[in-house]
Design a protein around this motif. Structure first.
Motif, mmCIF file in Angstrom:
data_model
loop_
_atom_site.group_PDB
_atom_site.id
_atom_site.type_symbol
_atom_site.label_atom_id
_atom_site.label_comp_id
_atom_site.label_asym_id
_atom_site.label_seq_id
_atom_site.Cartn_x
_atom_site.Cartn_y
_atom_site.Cartn_z
ATOM 1 N N PRO C 307 -2.562 -7.163 8.429
ATOM 2 C CA PRO C 307 -3.212 -7.961 7.363
ATOM 3 C C PRO C 307 -4.613 -7.482 7.021
ATOM 4 O O PRO C 307 -4.942 -7.317 5.852
ATOM 5 C CB PRO C 307 -3.238 -9.356 7.950
ATOM 6 N N GLU C 308 -5.447 -7.199 8.044
ATOM 7 C CA GLU C 308 -6.848 -6.849 7.730
ATOM 8 C C GLU C 308 -6.901 -5.564 6.928
ATOM 9 O O GLU C 308 -7.611 -5.456 5.918
ATOM 10 C CB GLU C 308 -7.670 -6.667 9.017
ATOM 11 N N VAL C 309 -6.120 -4.576 7.371
ATOM 12 C CA VAL C 309 -6.140 -3.305 6.690
ATOM 13 C C VAL C 309 -5.582 -3.454 5.275
ATOM 14 O O VAL C 309 -6.097 -2.877 4.318
ATOM 15 C CB VAL C 309 -5.348 -2.247 7.489
ATOM 16 N N GLN C 310 -4.564 -4.245 5.132
ATOM 17 C CA GLN C 310 -3.984 -4.483 3.813
ATOM 18 C C GLN C 310 -5.029 -5.036 2.857
ATOM 19 O O GLN C 310 -5.153 -4.568 1.716
ATOM 20 C CB GLN C 310 -2.802 -5.456 3.929
ATOM 21 N N VAL C 311 -5.784 -6.020 3.298
ATOM 22 C CA VAL C 311 -6.794 -6.619 2.415
ATOM 23 C C VAL C 311 -7.863 -5.587 2.069
ATOM 24 O O VAL C 311 -8.210 -5.391 0.899
ATOM 25 C CB VAL C 311 -7.427 -7.845 3.100
ATOM 26 N N ALA C 312 -8.344 -4.914 3.093
ATOM 27 C CA ALA C 312 -9.424 -3.964 2.841
ATOM 28 C C ALA C 312 -8.965 -2.874 1.873
ATOM 29 O O ALA C 312 -9.654 -2.535 0.897
ATOM 30 C CB ALA C 312 -9.864 -3.329 4.165
ATOM 31 N N PHE C 313 -7.783 -2.363 2.150
ATOM 32 C CA PHE C 313 -7.290 -1.266 1.318
ATOM 33 C C PHE C 313 -7.060 -1.721 -0.114
ATOM 34 O O PHE C 313 -7.535 -1.102 -1.064
ATOM 35 C CB PHE C 313 -5.984 -0.728 1.922
ATOM 36 N N ASN C 314 -6.347 -2.840 -0.285
ATOM 37 C CA ASN C 314 -5.956 -3.229 -1.636
ATOM 38 C C ASN C 314 -7.130 -3.730 -2.456
ATOM 39 O O ASN C 314 -7.146 -3.591 -3.668
ATOM 40 C CB ASN C 314 -4.829 -4.241 -1.575
ATOM 41 N N ASN C 315 -8.112 -4.309 -1.811
ATOM 42 C CA ASN C 315 -9.306 -4.679 -2.568
ATOM 43 C C ASN C 315 -10.000 -3.446 -3.112
ATOM 44 O O ASN C 315 -10.495 -3.438 -4.235
ATOM 45 C CB ASN C 315 -10.257 -5.481 -1.685
ATOM 46 N N ALA C 316 -10.036 -2.426 -2.296
ATOM 47 C CA ALA C 316 -10.689 -1.207 -2.758
ATOM 48 C C ALA C 316 -9.847 -0.524 -3.833
ATOM 49 O O ALA C 316 -10.366 0.059 -4.775
ATOM 50 C CB ALA C 316 -10.916 -0.247 -1.593
ATOM 51 N N LYS C 317 -8.563 -0.620 -3.687
ATOM 52 C CA LYS C 317 -7.679 0.123 -4.587
ATOM 53 C C LYS C 317 -7.384 -0.654 -5.859
ATOM 54 O O LYS C 317 -7.043 -0.066 -6.876
ATOM 55 C CB LYS C 317 -6.369 0.405 -3.820
ATOM 56 N N GLY C 318 -7.517 -1.988 -5.790
ATOM 57 C CA GLY C 318 -7.200 -2.777 -6.968
ATOM 58 C C GLY C 318 -5.731 -3.057 -7.119
ATOM 59 O O GLY C 318 -5.237 -3.271 -8.224
ATOM 60 N N SER C 319 -5.009 -3.014 -6.038
ATOM 61 C CA SER C 319 -3.579 -3.281 -6.110
ATOM 62 C C SER C 319 -3.264 -4.516 -5.262
ATOM 63 O O SER C 319 -4.122 -5.073 -4.602
ATOM 64 C CB SER C 319 -2.804 -2.076 -5.610
ATOM 65 N N SER C 329 -8.004 -14.651 -2.299
ATOM 66 C CA SER C 329 -8.662 -15.607 -3.193
ATOM 67 C C SER C 329 -9.766 -14.957 -4.011
ATOM 68 O O SER C 329 -10.159 -15.471 -5.054
ATOM 69 C CB SER C 329 -9.234 -16.764 -2.374
ATOM 70 N N THR C 330 -10.262 -13.790 -3.574
ATOM 71 C CA THR C 330 -11.348 -13.165 -4.327
ATOM 72 C C THR C 330 -10.839 -12.362 -5.527
ATOM 73 O O THR C 330 -11.624 -11.783 -6.268
ATOM 74 C CB THR C 330 -12.138 -12.212 -3.408
ATOM 75 N N ALA C 331 -9.527 -12.301 -5.698
ATOM 76 C CA ALA C 331 -8.993 -11.475 -6.779
ATOM 77 C C ALA C 331 -9.354 -12.028 -8.152
ATOM 78 O O ALA C 331 -9.586 -13.223 -8.304
ATOM 79 C CB ALA C 331 -7.483 -11.372 -6.643
ATOM 80 N N ASP C 332 -9.376 -11.178 -9.156
ATOM 81 C CA ASP C 332 -9.785 -11.595 -10.501
ATOM 82 C C ASP C 332 -8.616 -12.249 -11.238
ATOM 83 O O ASP C 332 -7.490 -12.271 -10.747
ATOM 84 C CB ASP C 332 -10.362 -10.396 -11.260
ATOM 85 N N PRO C 333 -8.865 -12.825 -12.422
ATOM 86 C CA PRO C 333 -7.822 -13.625 -13.102
ATOM 87 C C PRO C 333 -6.536 -12.828 -13.376
ATOM 88 O O PRO C 333 -5.438 -13.407 -13.253
ATOM 89 C CB PRO C 333 -8.491 -14.005 -14.420
ATOM 90 N N CYS C 334 -6.683 -11.582 -13.749
ATOM 91 C CA CYS C 334 -5.476 -10.800 -14.044
ATOM 92 C C CYS C 334 -4.635 -10.645 -12.787
ATOM 93 O O CYS C 334 -3.420 -10.830 -12.797
ATOM 94 C CB CYS C 334 -5.843 -9.436 -14.605
ATOM 95 N N MET C 335 -5.320 -10.324 -11.699
ATOM 96 C CA MET C 335 -4.624 -10.171 -10.426
ATOM 97 C C MET C 335 -3.956 -11.483 -10.044
ATOM 98 O O MET C 335 -2.827 -11.502 -9.539
ATOM 99 C CB MET C 335 -5.632 -9.734 -9.363
ATOM 100 N N GLN C 336 -4.652 -12.550 -10.312
ATOM 101 C CA GLN C 336 -4.071 -13.858 -9.980
ATOM 102 C C GLN C 336 -2.756 -14.061 -10.715
ATOM 103 O O GLN C 336 -1.781 -14.562 -10.149
ATOM 104 C CB GLN C 336 -5.048 -14.988 -10.347
ATOM 105 N N LYS C 337 -2.772 -13.637 -11.991
ATOM 106 C CA LYS C 337 -1.544 -13.747 -12.780
ATOM 107 C C LYS C 337 -0.401 -13.061 -12.044
ATOM 108 O O LYS C 337 0.710 -13.592 -11.941
ATOM 109 C CB LYS C 337 -1.709 -13.050 -14.137
#
Ligand SMILES: Nc1ncnc2c1ncn2[C@@H]1O[C@H](COP(=O)(O)OP(=O)(O)OP(=O)(O)O)[C@@H](O)[C@H]1O
Ligand SMILES: Nc1ncnc2c1ncn2[C@@H]1O[C@H](COP(=O)(O)OP(=O)(O)OP(=O)(O)O)[C@@H](O)[C@H]1O
Ligand SMILES: [Mg+2]
Ligand SMILES: [Mg+2]
Lengths: 311, 298, 394, 365, 365
Positions: C307-319, C329-337
Motif C-alpha cells: 500500500p505505501e509504495v502504491q500511494v507514493a508511486f501513483n501520486n507521483a505518476k498521476g495514475s 483522498s488527496t486526489a484531484d476532482p478528475c481522479m475522483q471521477k
C-alpha cells in the motif's frame, strides 16, 4: 647582342599606331559575373546545410515558453545556458539524473577500441587481398561486400545467439566485435582500393629484402596508409559514436553509449518534452564526430580521392 | 614444385584474414542463412523451427503495408540517389572553380554526414513542423498565407524524407565526385574550350561520362544507405502519416519488435536481400566476363 | 542483491515515480539495490528486453503493458512464477478491478505485478476556449462535434491531436470512440468473438464518420506533434479539446492549472457513460537460475504492490493505484471521477491487447492511421476493412 | 600592327600565378607558315606560353595578335587556333568521328559541311578506317592523328602542339615526327610546337625558341643554335651526346688562349662575340662529334695525348670518355673502332668550332 | 647442372597467367660477373623473367639455378639476389639509412655490421650526405643510387635491374648509365638488366638477350647483334635511326642479287647464313650510317642516283630521306652538309654490311 634580345626589339618596331588602338586592358567582365554566380550558389547551399545547426543552437539557448511561440529562426530573447547544463549534468533518464556525462565516457570506451580494432582488421584484409591473394580470397571479399548491403536487422538475431553462446553478449568486447563486423565491409573495400594504387614494386622490394607478411605490413604498408586511415577513422568514429541500435543491444547496461541516453532524454512515451534540453543534448552528442570532422576534413577528401574513386 | 601449395595459401595471409573469413562466412553467410531459414517458420517472438513453407511470404505480399513499403523504397531510392548525385555533382563543380574558402565550404557541406540520422530526422521534422518551424516562422514574420507542411500530407511526406536525405548525403557525394573531377585530365578541359564547347556541355557530354569510377563509388554508398534507411524514417515521420512513409527496413523492425512476428519479418528481410543479390551477381558476372575477355585478348 | 529493471519511464515526472520504487527497494533491509535501466519508448525498451532474453542475459525485471505481449515469455518458461507471494499478499483480493489482476493471472499462476492503472478514456478541454466561442462546455463527443464549427469560427483549433510515434494518439482516440459508440459489453463481444458483424455494423461506421469529422476540426500541424505539445495547445487556449489518457493531467498541473476552474475533463468521452480503462503498467520478473536473486525478485514484487509504495508511486505518476484499500483522498476532482467509476466493474474497459494479438493491433492501427491521413478513404471502406481485420484476427 | 606575313605576334607578354612570375615580358613573332618550336626544360613556361596563345590562360600583361587581330581577350574558339595536347585529350567515350565533329556540331555547322570536313581531314591523316572506333581502341600514333584531325576540321590558321610525342616510344616518335613535318609541308599552316626533346626541335623547326625560366634565351634556325649557342645553358641543352664543358681561364693578349690545368688551347681561330677579349674564368665547350682522334687529330689546330676511360658503343657510333685537364671529356668515334680501357690515344679539335662562355654570366664570349 | 663459372642458369622456364603464356620454355645461362641486358619491346616478358629469377613470381615449369643451387622455390631473400626497380620502390617513410638497412635488420644482422656495410655502400655510391634524408627529398639520380645501395648492402651475388633509368630525363640517364657501368667494373658482380632502350643495352651489356613474345630471339654481344641480327625484328629493334628495310626478291644463281622495282643490288659480297641461296621474296636491310653519299658513294660496291625528300637535321648529324625502288630510305650525313629538298644525289653502300631476311619467317638469310 644575343638573338633573344633582338626579338625583344622587333615588335616594338612593328607595333603600329599604338595610340590609335585602345590599350588592351584586362577583360574583366567574364570574371565577375560568373564568379558572383558561383559564390551565390555556394553560399545558398551552405545556408541550406547550416539551417539545422543554427536551429539547434538557437533553440538550445531558449526557454520552453519562448520555443512554443514558434519563432523558430529568431535569436533567443533571453539566452540561457540552463538547457546545456541540464543536458550535460541533470537531465534524467529513468531515475538517474546525471545528464549525458556518464554515457560520454561509455561512448569513449566503446569507440576507441572499436575504431582501432576494426581499422586494423580492415587494413590487414585490404593488404592481404591486394598483395597476398590466396585462392578464394576474392570470393570472401565478394561476400563481405555483399554484407555491406545487408540491413543490420537481418543479422541481429543470429548475432545475438552467436555472441551469447560464446559469453560475449552484452559486454564491452561484444559491442566491439559487433562494430568491427559491421565496419569491415566498407573499410576493407577502402583499404583494398588504396593498396591497389600503391606500386607493387614497393612490395617486391620488401620481399627481396627478406621481409614477410607481417613485417611488410607493419613497416612498409601501415606507415604509408595515413590518408586512407584518416578516412577510415572518420567513418568509424562517426558511425560508432552515432550508433544506437547495436549499443543498446550488445553493449550491456553498464556500457550504454551516449546515444542511448540521448534517446532517453529526447524521446519519451508519456513524459514531457523539453526541446531546449533535447537540442543541447543533441549538440553535445554530435560534438565528438563533428570535431573530428572539422579537424580532419581536408584529409578526408584527400583520402577519399586515394581510396574511393578508383572503386 | 613442392612449395607450390604454400605459395598459393600463404599462411600468414590466411591467419591475418581470419577475422575477415569469420565475418564473411560466420556472419554474412551463416547469419543470413539463419535469417532466411526463419522466414520459413512460424517464429513469433523468438526464432523457432516449426516450418510452415511459404506461408510467411504469402502473408507478406498480402500485407498492404509491405506493398506500400516496397513502393516507397523504390521511389525514395530513385529520388534520393538521383538528387544526391545531381546536387552533389553541382556542388563539386562549383567547388572546383578555384574558390576561396574551399575548406570552409567543404566542411559545411560535409558535416551533416557526421550527424546521426536520428538527429537529422529530428531537426528536419522540427523545421518542417507547421506550428513550430518554417511555416510558423514565416507567418510570424508577416507572410501569413505561407503554407509549407510536407510532413503532414501523405502525398508529400516522402518528398520531405528525400529532402532530408539530400541534406545528409549530398556532401559525401560532393566529396567523392570532387575527387573524381580533379582526376580528370586538365587537357580535356582545354581541348573542349579550344573546340568552343560550352562549359555545361563539356560537363554533360565529356567529363561526367569520364568519371565512371567516382560515380560508381558514390552510387554504391548511396545504395547501401537507401537499403538501410531506417533511422531517418523513424526520427522524421515514424513511417507516417498513416503508413505513407513506411520502408522495408522499418517494416522488418516493426514486425520483429512490435508485431512480434519474427517469421514474417525474416521473410521481408529476405525479400530485401534479393535485389542486392541480383545486382551483385550481375556485377560479378560482368567483371568475370571482362576479365575473361581481357585474358583472351592479351 | 542487485536487480536490473528495464522500463521506459524516462521523463522527469516518471522518473520521480520510479524513484519511489527504487528507494523502497534499496531500503528494504536486505541490502538490495535497484539497478535502473531506462530506455525511452516502449517499443525500443521491449525489443531490448526480448533481445536480452534471446541472448540469455535477461534483466531482473522489466516493465510491460498488460496484454499478450509476454504470452510467449510465459509459455517459453522465461518468467518467474510469483504465485507464492501473491497468495501470501492476497493479491486476488486486494487488486481491483479484477481485469487488471487477470492480466497477470494466467492458468492460476501469477506471472507479473500490476503497479498502476492508467485510463485512456478522457477528454480534456479548455474552458476559456469554449467561453470565447460562446458554446457550452461539452458533455459528450457528439456535443463537441456540434460545437466545433463555432470554435473554428472564433479562429481557434477545435480539436487538438498529434501524429507522432506511429500515430498512437490517433489509435487512442479511435479506441475511446469505439468504446463510446458500442458500449463496453458490445465492444468486448466484438473483440472476443472476432465478430465481423459488429465490426462492420452501423456503430462502427459512425465511429469512422466521426473520426473524419474530427480530422476536419484539427489543424494541419498535427502530423508529428507529440502528446504534450498537443496538450499545450489546450493549456494555452489555442485549441479546444484533446482526447488523451490521464497522464495529461500532469501537464495541466505543471502549467499551474486546476481542474474544474481552468480546464475540464470528460470521462469516457461521455459524462453519462463513465468508463475507465485498466491500461497501466506491469512488471515482469525473469528467471535467473539463482535462488538469492529470485528471493530478491520476490521481495521487490511484494514491495511494488504494498500500500505505501502504491500511494507514493501513483501520486507521483498521476495514475490510480491497483488496490482499492489505500487512501487517495488527496486526489484531484478528475481522479475522483475515475476512482468512483472504477468501483463498478461494468465501467471497466479491458485493453485491446488483452483480446487481440499485437499483429492485429498493428493492422488496426495502420488502417486507422491511413484513414485519418488520407481523406480519399471513405468511412464505408474503412468499416469494411475493419470488419475484415477483426474477422481474420487470430 | 601585324605587317603582312606575321601570323602570331606576342608583345610584352607577362604572366604570373600569384607571386610566381612564369613568363616575363616575352616577345615573339611567328611568320605566316612558319614552324616554330619552343624548346626548354620542364617547368620553363613553354606550355604556359602556348596556353596564352590559345586563350586558355589569361595573361597578366601584354597582348597577343593572330593574323593581325588583337585576340588577347578572345575566346579560344574565336582565335583561329587548333591545339594538340600531350595526352591528346580525346573524348574517351566518343568515336573518332564524334571526336572530330563535336566542336562543329556544338557550333551548329550544317551536317553535310561537317561530313565534308571530316572526310577531308580523315583523308589527309589517313584515318578513314578508324572513324567508328573509340580512342581506347587506337594506338598512340593513331590517337595523335585524331588529335591533329580535331584541329584540322576546324580549319584553323595556327596549329599549337604541346609535346604531342612525349608519351610515345622512340620508334613511333621518329615516325610521327616525319609525319608532322610532311603535314606541315602540305598544309603550310603556321605551327607552334612545344617540346623538351632537342631531336624533335632540331628536325622539325624552321626556328627554335630556347626557353628557360620564362624567358626566351635564343630564337634562331636550328643549326645556328646548335653551332653558335648564345649561352652555356643553350649549349648544354642541345646536343646528344652533350657538349663537353671544361672550366678554365682565358688569357688575353695577342695570342689569346684558354688554360686549364697544364693544358693551353690557342684561341686565335675563335671568333669572339664580345668586343675584345679579356682574361678571366671561363668555360670552354666543344661537341663530341667535333673532336678528331688518332691520325686525324694531328691535322687539327689543337691536339693532345689522353687515355681511354670508358667506351660506350651506341650501335651506329661509339662514345669514348677520357680526361682533358683532369675533367671528363667525351668524343665520338665510328662504331668500327675498337678501343680498350686505358689505351693511350691522341685527340684534337679546331677551336673555331668551340664555344667560350663567361663563367659568371654563362654568356657566349 | 651448373658448370663452374655459371652464375645464373635458367632451364626450360615457362610461365603463364591463366590462359596467357608469358614465357615459353626459356633457357638462359649467365656467366659469373657477366652483365646481361634483357632488351625487348613493352610486354615481351622481360620484367616477368626478372621477377621469376628474383622469386617474386612462381614459375609454371622449369627451374632456376643461382650459383649452382636450385632456387626455383626459394624465398627471394634466400637467393642471393638484389633488385633495383624502375620506380626505385624506396620505402617513402624511411630515411635513406633506414631504407638501406631494412633488409639487414629483417635478417637480424648485428648493429655494427649494419653500420659498416652502410658506410661502405654509401661510400661506393657517394650518398653519405644523404643518409638522413627521406626519399621524397632526393633527386631522381640520388634515388636510383639508394635503390642500388639497397642491393649493395646485402652483399648479393646477382644484381637485377628492372628498367632503372626509364623514369629519368635523357641527360641524367646518360650520366647514370656511366655510373652503373663503373659500378659493375668495380664490383664484378653478375648483373641482369632489363631495358627497352637500345642505347642502354648497347652501352652496358656484355651480352644482350633480345626478347619478343616471351622468347629470347638472340643472345649475343652488342656489336654482333647490331651487325648481324638473326631476324628482322632484332634488326629493326636496334639502331636509331632505324635500319632501312626494302621489300623485294632475291634472285638465285651464280651472281645472286636483290631486286626491287628496277633496282638490282648484287649480293655476291653478302655472307649468307642459310645454306645456299634461293629465289624468293625477301627484305633487304641496311643501316642509315652504312650508306655513303656523294663522292664516297661511287667508291662503294653498289651506287645509285636518288633525290632528297626530307632533311632532318639532328644536330650532330643529319638524316636524309630519299626513295630506293619506290620505298622510303634514309641515310646519315654529317651535320655540315646542306641539302635541299628535291636535290638529286648519289648514294651507295656495301652489300656486305647489309642484312637479308626471309619475307615469311623474318629470319636472316
Ligand atoms: N596553375 C598554376 N599555378 C601556379 N603555378 C603554375 C601553374 N601552372 C604552371 N605553373 C608553374 O609555371 C611554371 C611553368 O609551367 P609550364 O607548364 O608552362 O612548364 P613547361 O615548360 O610546359 O614544362 P613541362 O615541360 O614540364 O610541360 C612551372 O614552374 C609551374 O610550376
Ligand atoms: N599478373 C599478371 N596477370 C596477367 N598478365 C600479366 C600479369 N603480369 C604481366 N602480364 C602480362 O605479361 C606480359 C609480359 O609482361 P611484362 O611486365 O613482363 O612485360 P615487360 O617486358 O616488362 O614490359 P615493359 O617494358 O612494359 O615493362 C604482358 O603482356 C602482360 O600483360
Ligand atoms: Mg608543359
Ligand atoms: Mg617491365
Amino acid at each position: 647582342m644575343t638573338a633573344g634580345q633582338i626579338t625583344e626589339i622587333q615588335p616594338a618596331q612593328q607595333a603600329p599606331n599604338q595610340a590609335g588602338v585602345a590599350p588592351f586592358g584586362p577583360k574583366p567582365r567574364r570574371i565577375s559575373a560568373g564568379r558572383i554566380g558561383i559564390y551565390a550558389f555556394l553560399i545558398v547551399a551552405a545556408l541550406f546545410f547550416l539551417i539545422p545547426v543554427y536551429i539547434m543552437i538557437v533553440t538550445s539557448l531558449k526557454g520552453m515558453p519562448e520555443i512554443r511561440l514558434g519563432h523558430l529562426f529568431n535569436l533567443p530573447g533571453e539566452p540561457t545556458f540552463q538547457p546545456w547544463a541540464d543536458a550535460w549534468l541533470h537531465a534524467c533518464t529513468g531515475r538517474d539524473c546525471f545528464g549525458l556525462s556518464p554515457g560520454f565516457y561509455n561512448s569513449v570506451k566503446i569507440t576507441l577500441p572499436s575504431v582501432a580494432i576494426s581499422i586494423i582488421c580492415a587494413s590487414i584484409n585490404g593488404y592481404a587481398l591486394t598483395f597476398w591473394p590466396y585462392k578464394g580470397a576474392n570470393l570472401l571479399f565478394g561476400l563481405l561486400v555483399f554484407g555491406a548491403f545487408v540491413p543490420y536487422q537481418v543479422v541481429i538475431y543470429p548475432l545475438i545467439i552467436g555472441l551469447s553462446s560464446v559469453g560475449l553478449f552484452a559486454s564491452l568486447p561484444g559491442i566491439i566485435i559487433v562494430h568491427t563486423i559491421f565496419g569491415m565491409p566498407i573499410l576493407t573495400l577502402l583499404f583494398r582500393n588504396f593498396y591497389a594504387a600503391i606500386p607493387v614494386e614497393l612490395f617486391k622490394a620488401a620481399r627481396v629484402d627478406g621481409a614477410g607478411f607481417w613485417r611488410i605490413f607493419f613497416y612498409i604498408m601501415l606507415p604509408m596508409s595515413v590518408p586512407i586511415t584518416v578516412v577510415a577513422v572518420i567513418l568509424q568514429v562517426t558511425g560508432i559514436w552515432n550508433d544506437f541500435l547495436f549499443g543498446i543491444v550488445f553493449a550491456g547496461r553498464s556500457n550504454w553509449p551516449m546515444t542511448v541516453q540521448l534517446n532517453n532524454i529526447v524521446n519519451t512515451t508519456t513524459g514531457v518534452r523539453e526541446y531546449n534540453v533535447n537540442m543541447a543534448a543533441t549538440i553535445l552528442t554530435a560534438a565528438v564526430p563533428l570535431l573530428i570532422y572539422f579537424i580532419s576534413g581536408r584529409w578526408f577528401v584527400r583520402g577519399i580521392a586515394a581510396g574511393a574513386v578508383k572503386g | 614444385m613442392q612449395k607450390s601449395w604454400r605459395h598459393r595459401f600463404h599462411l600468414p595471409a590466411v591467419i591475418g584474414t581470419i577475422p575477415m573469413i569469420l565475418v564473411a562466412v560466420g556472419v554474412f553467410v551463416i547469419g543470413i542463412g539463419f535469417s532466411v531459414l526463419w522466414s520459413f517458420t512460424s517464429s513469433k517472438l523468438f526464432p523457432t523451427y516449426d516450418f510452415v513453407g511459404l506461408a510467411q511470404y504469402r502473408r507478406l505480399w498480402a500485407d498492404n503495408r509491405w506493398l506500400v513499403s516496397v513502393n516507397n523504397i523504390w521511389f525514395f531510392g530513385l529520388m534520393s540517389i538521383t538528387c544526391n548525385m545531381v546536387f552533389g555533382y553541382l556542388l563539386a563543380v562549383f567547388m572546383d572553380q578555384r574558390i576561396r574558402q574551399e575548406d570552409l565550404f567543404r566542411s559545411i557541406f560535409l558535416y551533416p554526414f557526421a550527424m546521426s540520422l536520428i538527429v537529422t530526422g529530428l531537426v528536419w521534422q522540427w523545421v518542417l513542423d507547421p506550428n513550430l518551424g518554417l511555416q510558423a516562422a514565416l507567418r510570424n514574420w508577416g507572410w501569413s498565407s505561407f503554407s509549407f507542411a510536407p510532413l503532414v500530407d501523405a502525398d508529400t511526406a516522402l518528398y520531405a524524407l528525400v529532402f532530408a536525405g539530400i541534406w545528409q548525403g549530398s556532401g559525401v557525394a560532393m566529396a567523392i565526385l570532387l575527387a573524381g573531377l580533379r582526376g580528370v585530365d586538365e587537357e580535356i578541359w582545354k581541348a573542349a574550350r579550344v573546340d568552343g564547347i560550352p562549359t555545361w556541355r563539356t560537363h554533360l557530354s565529356i567529363v561526367a561520362p569520364m568519371m565512371k569510377g567516382a560515380f560508381a563509388t558514390a552510387f554504391v554508398l548511396q545504395c547501401v544507405s537507401v537499403v538501410r534507411v531506417y533511422d531517418l524514417v523513424i526520427a522524421m515521420t515514424g513511417g507516417g502519416p498513416g503508413i505513407a512513409t513506411s520502408m522495408p527496413a522499418v517494416y522488418v523492425i516493426q514486425l520483429i519488435t512490435v508485431r512480434q512476428n519474427v517469421g514474417q519479418g525474416m521473410a521481408a528481410a529476405t525479400m530485401m536481400l534479393l535485389p542486392v543479390l541480383v545486382v551483385l551477381a550481375f556485377g560479378g558476372i560482368l567483371t568475370w566476363r571482362r576479365n575473361r575477355q581481357r585474358e583472351a585478348g592479351a | 542483491t542487485d536487480l536490473e529493471v528495464i522500463h521506459w519511464w524516462t521523463s522527469k515526472g516518471e522518473s520521480a515515480a520510479v524513484s519511489q520504487f527504487a528507494k523502497a527497494f534499496d531500503n528494504d533491509g536486505h541490502g538490495d539495490k535497484w539497478v535502473d535501466s531506462a530506455i525511452a519508448l516502449g517499443e525500443t525498451a521491449r525489443s531490448t528486453v526480448m533481445q536480452r532474453v534471446l541472448g540469455g542475459d535477461p534483466p531482473g525485471a522489466a516493465q510491460f503493458n498488460p496484454g499478450r505481449q509476454y504470452e510467449e515469455l510465459i509459455s517459453g518458461g522465461k518468467l518467474l512464477d510469483l504465485t507464492d507471494i501473491a497468495t501470501a499478499g492476497k493479491w486476488d483480493e486486494v487488486i481491483r478491478p479484477k481485469a487488471i489482476g487477470s492480466a497477470c493471472l494466467v492458468d492460476g499462476h501469477w506471472w507479473c505485478v500490476p503497479v498502476n492503472i492508467h485510463s485512456n478514456y478522457w477528454a480534456w478541454y479548455s474552458k476559456p476556449v469554449f467561453e470565447k466561442a460562446g458554446v457550452p462546455e461539452p458533455k459528450s463527443l457528439a456535443d463537441f462535434i456540434a460545437a466545433a464549427p463555432k470554435i473554428k469560427e472564433a479562429g481557434l483549433i477545435p480539436f487538438a491531436i498529434g501524429g507522432d510515434g506511429n500515430g498512437w494518439q490517433i489509435q487512442l482516440l479511435f479506441q475511446d470512440m469505439v468504446t463510446e459508440a458500442l458500449g463496453v459489453a458490445k465492444r468486448d463481444e466484438m473483440y472476443t468473438k472476432k465478430s465481423a458483424e459488429i465490426a462492420g455494423g452501423p456503430e462502427m461506421k459512425g465511429v469512422f464518420t466521426q473520426l473524419r469529422a474530427l480530422k476536419q476540426f484539427t489543424d494541419n500541424g498535427y502530423a508529428n506533434r507529440n502528446w504534450n505539445d498537443t496538450t499545450n495547445l489546450v493549456i494555452t487556449g489555442k485549441a479546444g479539446l484533446q482526447v488523451m489518457g490521464d497522464w495529461a493531467r500532469g501537464e495541466f498541473a505543471a502549467a499551474g492549472m486546476t481542474g474544474v476552474k481552468d480546464f475540464g475533463c470528460m470521462i469516457g468521452l461521455n459524462e453519462a457513460k463513465p468508463v475507465v480503462s485498466t491500461d497501466g503498467d506491469i512488471i515482469v520478473f525473469f528467471k535467473q537460475g539463482n535462488a538469492d536473486v529470485e528471493a530478491a525478485q520476490k521481495r521487490l514484487a511484494a514491495l511494488l504492490i504494498s500500500p505505501e509504495v502504491q500511494v507514493a508511486f501513483n501520486n507521483a505518476k498521476g495514475s490510480m493505484p491497483v488496490r482499492g484499500d489505500v487512501d487517495m483522498s488527496t486526489a484531484d476532482p478528475c481522479m475522483q471521477k475515475s476512482l468512483k467509476a472504477v468501483e463498478d466493474p461494468s465501467n471497466v474497459v479491458t485493453a485491446t491487447n488483452w483480446f487481440i494479438t499485437e499483429n492485429t493491433t498493428q493492422q488496426i492501427n495502420e488502417l486507422v492511421g491511413q484513414f485519418f491521413a488520407d481523406d480519399s478513404v471513405t468511412a464505408d471502406d474503412a468499416t469494411a476493412k475493419f470488419a475484415t481485420i477483426i474477422g481474420n484476427s487470430d | 600592327m601585324a605587317q603582312n606575313g606575321t601570323s602570331v605576334s606576342i608583345q610584352d607578354l607577362s604572366l604570373s600565378f600569384g607571386v610566381v612570375t612564369v613568363l616575363q615580358t616575352l616577345n615573339l613573332d611567328v611568320a605566316e607558315g612558319e614552324f616554330i618550336v619552343l624548346l626548354g626544360p620542364s617547368g620553363c613556361g613553354k606550355s604556359t606560353l602556348l596556353n596564352c596563345i590559345a586563350g586558355l590562360l589569361d595573361v597578366s600583361e601584354g597582348s597577343i595578335f593572330i593574323k593581325g587581330k588583337n585576340v588577347t581577350w578572345e575566346e579560344p574558339k574565336d582565335r583561329g587556333i587548333g591545339m594538340v595536347f600531350q595526352s591528346y585529350a580525346l573524348y574517351p567515350q566518343m568515336t573518332v568521328e564524334k571526336n572530330l565533329s563535336f566542336g562543329l556540331r556544338v557550333a551548329g555547322t550544317p551536317k553535310d559541311e561537317i561530313a565534308k570536313r571530316i572526310a577531308r581531314a580523315a583523308e589527309i591523316l589517313q584515318i578513314e578506317p578508324l572513324l567508328q572506333r573509340k580512342p581506347a581502341a587506337l594506338s598512340g600514333g593513331q590517337r595523335q592523328r585524331v588529335a591533329i584531325g580535331r584541329a584540322l576540321v576546324r580549319d584553323v590558321d595556327v596549329f599549337l602542339f604541346d609535346e604531342p610525342l612525349s608519351n610515345l616510344d622512340a620508334k613511333l616518335r621518329a615516325e610521327l615526327r616525319v609525319e608532322i613535318k610532311l603535314l606541315h609541308r602540305r598544309l603550310q599552316n603556321t605551327m607552334i610546337y612545344v617540346t623538351h626533346d632537342q631531336i624533335e626541335a632540331m628536325t622539325l623547326a624552321d626556328r627554335i625558341a630556347v626557353m628557360k625560366g620564362g624567358v626566351i634565351q635564343q630564337l634562331d634556325a636550328p643549326q645556328t643554335i646548335y653551332n653558335r649557342p648564345v649561352n652555356r645553358f643553350v649549349a648544354g641543352f642541345l646536343g646528344s651526346p652533350a657538349m663537353n664543358f671544361i672550366d678554365g681561364q682565358t688569357e688575353a693578349g695577342a695570342s689569346a688562349a684558354f688554360k686549364t690545368g697544364n693544358v693551353s688551347i690557342p684561341l686565335d681561330r675563335y671568333a669572339f662575340d664580345t668586343a675584345g677579349n679579356s682574361s678571366g674564368p671561363c668555360v670552354f665547350g666543344i661537341r663530341p662529334e667535333h673532336v678528331a682522334f688518332g691520325e686525324a687529330a694531328n691535322a687539327m689546330p689543337f691536339a693532345i695525348d689522353a687515355a681511354v676511360e670508358i667506351v660506350e658503343p651506341m650501335g651506329s657510333d661509339t662514345l669514348v670518355w677520357t680526361k682533358l685537364g683532369g675533367q671528363n671529356f667525351s668524343f665520338r668515334v665510328e662504331a668500327e673502332k675498337t678501343l680498350r680501357n686505358g689505351e693511350p690515344i691522341r685527340i684534337g679539335f679546331d677551336p673555331a668550332r668551340a664555344s667560350l662562355f663567361d663563367s659568371q654570366s654563362g654568356n657566349r664570349m
